[in-house]
Each structure stands twice: as C-alpha cells, then as structure tokens.
Design a protein around this motif. Sequence first.
Motif, mmCIF file in Angstrom:
data_model
loop_
_atom_site.group_PDB
_atom_site.id
_atom_site.type_symbol
_atom_site.label_atom_id
_atom_site.label_comp_id
_atom_site.label_asym_id
_atom_site.label_seq_id
_atom_site.Cartn_x
_atom_site.Cartn_y
_atom_site.Cartn_z
ATOM 1 N N VAL A 115 -6.269 44.114 -28.644
ATOM 2 C CA VAL A 115 -5.750 44.328 -27.302
ATOM 3 C C VAL A 115 -5.573 43.012 -26.534
ATOM 4 O O VAL A 115 -4.579 42.792 -25.849
ATOM 5 C CB VAL A 115 -6.717 45.279 -26.563
ATOM 6 N N SER A 116 -6.543 42.105 -26.698
ATOM 7 C CA SER A 116 -6.466 40.886 -25.889
ATOM 8 C C SER A 116 -5.334 39.963 -26.353
ATOM 9 O O SER A 116 -4.985 39.028 -25.663
ATOM 10 C CB SER A 116 -7.800 40.144 -25.927
ATOM 11 N N MET A 117 -4.782 40.210 -27.508
ATOM 12 C CA MET A 117 -3.692 39.349 -27.987
ATOM 13 C C MET A 117 -2.315 39.912 -27.663
ATOM 14 O O MET A 117 -1.308 39.267 -27.931
ATOM 15 C CB MET A 117 -3.789 39.194 -29.501
ATOM 16 N N VAL A 118 -2.286 41.124 -27.119
ATOM 17 C CA VAL A 118 -0.982 41.741 -26.842
ATOM 18 C C VAL A 118 -0.294 40.961 -25.719
ATOM 19 O O VAL A 118 -0.864 40.775 -24.647
ATOM 20 C CB VAL A 118 -1.158 43.228 -26.441
ATOM 21 N N ASP A 119 0.915 40.506 -26.000
ATOM 22 C CA ASP A 119 1.647 39.664 -25.058
ATOM 23 C C ASP A 119 3.012 40.317 -24.819
ATOM 24 O O ASP A 119 3.897 40.241 -25.660
ATOM 25 C CB ASP A 119 1.785 38.278 -25.728
ATOM 26 N N VAL A 120 3.124 41.008 -23.689
ATOM 27 C CA VAL A 120 4.381 41.721 -23.404
ATOM 28 C C VAL A 120 5.189 40.913 -22.388
ATOM 29 O O VAL A 120 4.655 40.519 -21.353
ATOM 30 C CB VAL A 120 4.108 43.126 -22.811
ATOM 31 N N ARG A 121 6.429 40.652 -22.701
ATOM 32 C CA ARG A 121 7.319 39.933 -21.771
ATOM 33 C C ARG A 121 8.618 40.707 -21.657
ATOM 34 O O ARG A 121 9.118 41.204 -22.673
ATOM 35 C CB ARG A 121 7.670 38.551 -22.300
ATOM 36 N N ARG A 122 9.155 40.727 -20.446
ATOM 37 C CA ARG A 122 10.398 41.457 -20.236
ATOM 38 C C ARG A 122 11.505 40.919 -21.140
ATOM 39 O O ARG A 122 12.260 41.665 -21.746
ATOM 40 C CB ARG A 122 10.795 41.344 -18.765
ATOM 41 N N SER A 123 11.575 39.586 -21.261
ATOM 42 C CA SER A 123 12.673 38.988 -22.043
ATOM 43 C C SER A 123 12.535 39.371 -23.523
ATOM 44 O O SER A 123 13.531 39.607 -24.203
ATOM 45 C CB SER A 123 12.671 37.477 -21.883
ATOM 46 N N ASN A 124 11.296 39.447 -24.026
ATOM 47 C CA ASN A 124 11.109 39.821 -25.435
ATOM 48 C C ASN A 124 11.483 41.287 -25.672
ATOM 49 O O ASN A 124 12.048 41.644 -26.703
ATOM 50 C CB ASN A 124 9.656 39.594 -25.873
ATOM 51 N N TRP A 125 11.138 42.112 -24.703
ATOM 52 C CA TRP A 125 11.505 43.536 -24.817
ATOM 53 C C TRP A 125 13.027 43.684 -24.835
ATOM 54 O O TRP A 125 13.589 44.403 -25.659
ATOM 55 C CB TRP A 125 10.867 44.349 -23.682
ATOM 56 N N LYS A 126 13.698 42.946 -23.947
ATOM 57 C CA LYS A 126 15.173 43.021 -23.906
ATOM 58 C C LYS A 126 15.739 42.584 -25.249
ATOM 59 O O LYS A 126 16.719 43.137 -25.744
ATOM 60 C CB LYS A 126 15.716 42.133 -22.797
ATOM 61 N N SER A 127 15.123 41.584 -25.818
ATOM 62 C CA SER A 127 15.591 41.071 -27.099
ATOM 63 C C SER A 127 15.345 42.101 -28.210
ATOM 64 O O SER A 127 16.175 42.280 -29.116
ATOM 65 C CB SER A 127 14.840 39.771 -27.385
ATOM 66 N N TYR A 128 14.221 42.799 -28.128
ATOM 67 C CA TYR A 128 13.910 43.867 -29.101
ATOM 68 C C TYR A 128 14.969 44.967 -28.994
ATOM 69 O O TYR A 128 15.502 45.451 -29.996
ATOM 70 C CB TYR A 128 12.512 44.425 -28.811
ATOM 71 N N VAL A 129 15.311 45.340 -27.764
ATOM 72 C CA VAL A 129 16.325 46.383 -27.542
ATOM 73 C C VAL A 129 17.660 45.918 -28.122
ATOM 74 O O VAL A 129 18.352 46.658 -28.827
ATOM 75 C CB VAL A 129 16.462 46.688 -26.027
#
Length: 496
Positions: A115-129
């Motif tokens: 859990v402590s390593m989870v790094d969520v970024r809006r730009s990465n999510w957009k890139s995943y999409v």
Amino acid sequence: MPLPNLPYLDRPLILLSNREPYEHVHRGGGIEVRPPAGGLVSALDPILRRTHGTWVAWASGNADRTVADDFGRVSVPPEDPAYTLRRVWLSEDDVEGFYLGFANSALWPLCHLFVSMVDVRRSNWKSYVRANALFSAAVVQEAERIGGAPMVWVHDYHFALVPATIRRTIPGALIHQFWHIPFPPPDVFGILPLGVQGALIRGLLGNDLMEFQTDGYARNFVDCLSRVLPDARFDADEARIEFEGRATRVGVFPISIDVAEWARLAALPRTIEMSDTLRQRYAPGARQLVVSVDRMDYTKGIVRRLRALEHMWRSEPERRGTFTMLLVATPSRTDIPVYARLEHDVLDQIVRLNDEFRTLDWTPIVLVHDNVDADLLAAVYRAADVCVVSSLQDGMNLVAKEFIACRTNGTGVLVLSRFAGAADELSSALPVNPFFIDAFADTLGVALDMPAQERASRMAQLRHRVSNATIEDWLDSILSAAEAAGRTLKADAAAL
Ligand code: GDG
C-alpha cells in the motif's frame, strides 16, 4: 510441447499482452530477432502457430518498426511464419505514464498489497486510458481484417479497460482475461480514486470470463466489484456476475509450466555439466546448495530472505559453512526508482553478509545478477539441495514449479512462501512466512536437516501434482471454459 486438441477453438484467436513474443533489435550492423523470452510467451506461441492467430503487443524492440508493415504487422516466427504479430507503438511519455507509471507504480504494488508504494498520478492514469484505447483499437482493426467474431484473450493488469472497449465495438466477440497477479481485497482496492475504481471494474466486466490464479483472488475481485458497483449481482453457484444486462463468469485457473520441456532441459548433457560445476564450486563435500531464482522485484521477498540467513548465521554459528546460498536475481524494471533502490539494497546486504561471515574456503552468498539462459536455470535447479521461494505476495510463482519439474531424480526440498499462489497447490512443500524472520530461519534449518526419506516422499507428491497440472492442462481448461462461457452467455442473451 504437445498441445491440447482445441476442438472448441472455432473462432479466430487474437491474443493481447504487453510483452511481444518476438522482438527485433539492431545488432552489429544487422537486425536480430529475440525469440520468446520467458515461460508464458513460450507457452502461448505454439497456440498462435497452431491456430494461425494474431498477437497484439507493445513494440519494444528498436528494430521493430523496420521489419513491420505500415500497420505494424509482421509474420512470425521469422523462420517459419505461422501467425501475425501486430505491434503497437507507444510514445516515450506513454511508456513512462502507462507502463512504468500506472501499471507498475500503482496497480502492481496495489495488487501485491504494498500500500505504501502505491503512487497514483492523474497524468499516469490518463496515459493508461490512452494506451488501453490504442491497444483496443489495434485489436478491433485486427478483428476487422480477419472477419467473423473473434476470441480475444487479454493478459494481465496492463489492460483492464480493454475488454469493455472492444465489447462496445464488437459485441459478438468472445472476450476473456487472465489476471496473472493477485487481486486485492476491497479495502486495498479502495485506495484508488473512486472514478478509477469504477473504470477498472467496468472495463473488466467487458469480459465473458475473468480468470484468476486462486480462489482468494477471485473472491477479492467479486468483493471489490460488489463494493464499487452495488447494482451488480453475483450468483455464487454459477460464478456469474450480472451487470447492466450482461454477464461475466469468474473462474480459477492456476497457471503452470511446460513440465516436459523443463525435464528435458534438466537432462541435457551440458546442463548436467553446468550443474556438476556449480556443485563442485559452491557445495563441495557435505556442504549443501540452497538456491533461489527471481526477477529483482520487491514482491519476491529477497531482502527478507537475506535477513533470515543473517539471523541463522548469527544465532546458529554452527550452520556457517554448511551451505552456500546461490541467489539468481534477474534485473527488472530498473527505470523505476523503487527497483533501482531495491537492487542497491540487495547488493549492499550481500556484500555486508559475505564480509562478515566468509571464511577462507566459503563464500556464504553467491549472486548471479544477470539474465541467464534457461539451461543455466535448469542447471541451478538441478544442482540445488533446497530451493527457496519467499514471495511476500505472488500471483502464482513459476519458479517453484520449474524446480520440481527439474528434480527428475526425486530429491530436493522446496521452501515455499504461504503468500505465493503456488502454495494453494503445492502443499507438500515446506511452508514459510517470510515476514516472521526467526521462523523463516528455523524453516531453512528444517529443510537443511530433512532426512533423505522425507525429502523423497515430499518431492514425489510435488512431482505428482505438477505433472498432473501442466501448462497444456491450463491452456485446455481455460480455452474450453472460455468457449463454454461464450456459449452459455449467448443462450442467456437470447433468453433475456
Ligand atoms: C507474473 C506473476 C506468475 C527469471 N529469471 C530468468 C528467467 N526467469 C523466469 C523464471 C520463471 C519466470 O521468469 C518468473 O516466474 P514468476 O512466476 O516469478 O513470474 P513473474 O515474472 O513475477 O510473473 C507470477 C506469473 O506471472 C505467471 O502467471 O506466476 O506470480 O507475478 O519462468 O524461470 N528466465 C530466463 N533467464 C532469467 O534470467 N530465461
């Protein structure tokens, strides 16, 4: 590998994975093809050859574009073309945002409960999409080229959004997905932003069948979806989810290995020679050889393994010199800072332990920090007295099964983490909790002291299990279940 008959595979097959089966690279003024690396690709390649299917994947080789046509298609295998590899190009930003970013810095740690390593970024999510849309478009284009309603087999956590996207364009496709890694429980999944949770689950519900390694992961998936989409209905008897007029089945298919191929590799004269050399060098006389093989990944518990060894050599000095630890750790995802740090920590720890405990004729830990050929791996498995798998979380762990397949003489002890999916099946291994360092060291002691008769009887049970659940069995059961899901879902739709 003898393939299952696949009588049910009457649709064109399109497989989607992040890694490509053949990579073209510039080498010494020419272009070289790197053949399937890794067990899974090698296992799937024959199915594609047999069915003359299409494999869609990320173009990772620096000469990939040179040999492909304008659509990114190339016929493979190069020496005897049998199927189409459709390559998808990602921009550098998308490799960073989609692959290194959302897939490997958010979903990977999340699914492995880091859990402590989870790094969520809006730009990465957009890139995943964006990347999921690109891969979906490539699959749709290939389906149009082939014609008919295909079977699309999606692999892994890189592509959670693909099934629903393809479903919208080709409603009659049979879509299923194998999730190679654990699926987290709802409290952990709930760390993701709400919109992301919904998008991932809805994306996966585009599948006709969702395939997991263990019951536990399948249950977690159902629990997550019940929390995220309260309107979804789950019929436990049928293992069937209904949501917005569509049904998705959930199944458990523990992955395996090509048992015959590993046994063949282990029996090659050059493997036997390498194995003898390893023993002469690191385990002469009564000294034992303990081995491990992993990608250098924090989920594999390499640091804890080293701590357990340290604990043992400190608290039981009489154990020093009685065995050598041969640690094969293949470099992995080195562009992600957490992985670079792990590599540094592991190397540091090994230097420190070797400095402290080495004697004139004994180096406690031997590290192979390189990509090695499969026959050297077989030699390592063959040479070992004990193999340690100490994953902190692991979808399955193929190394445990490869070790067993290579023990054709029926000896050897497998120490296996309770937190590897393989532990569900391999109950004759010595179980270990890698978080409990003293007990881990005790278990290593038990393995080293185990009498020959108990070793043989445990290994016989392990070999029996692995020989009766091979990669062919896995392919057979998964493809027939997918076909069956397609048939029953069609019938359900007609009845609605
Ligand atoms: C995921 C899940 C699940 C390793 N070093 C070299 C090399 N290997 C091969 C081993 C084995 C494979 O890599 C590693 O197996 P794992 O099971 O640990 O796999 P992951 O990479 O973590 O992959 C895992 C798997 O998917 C399948 O569903 O079991 O739980 O995390 O096959 O032999 N092979 C070669 N050189 C190396 O240096 N040739």
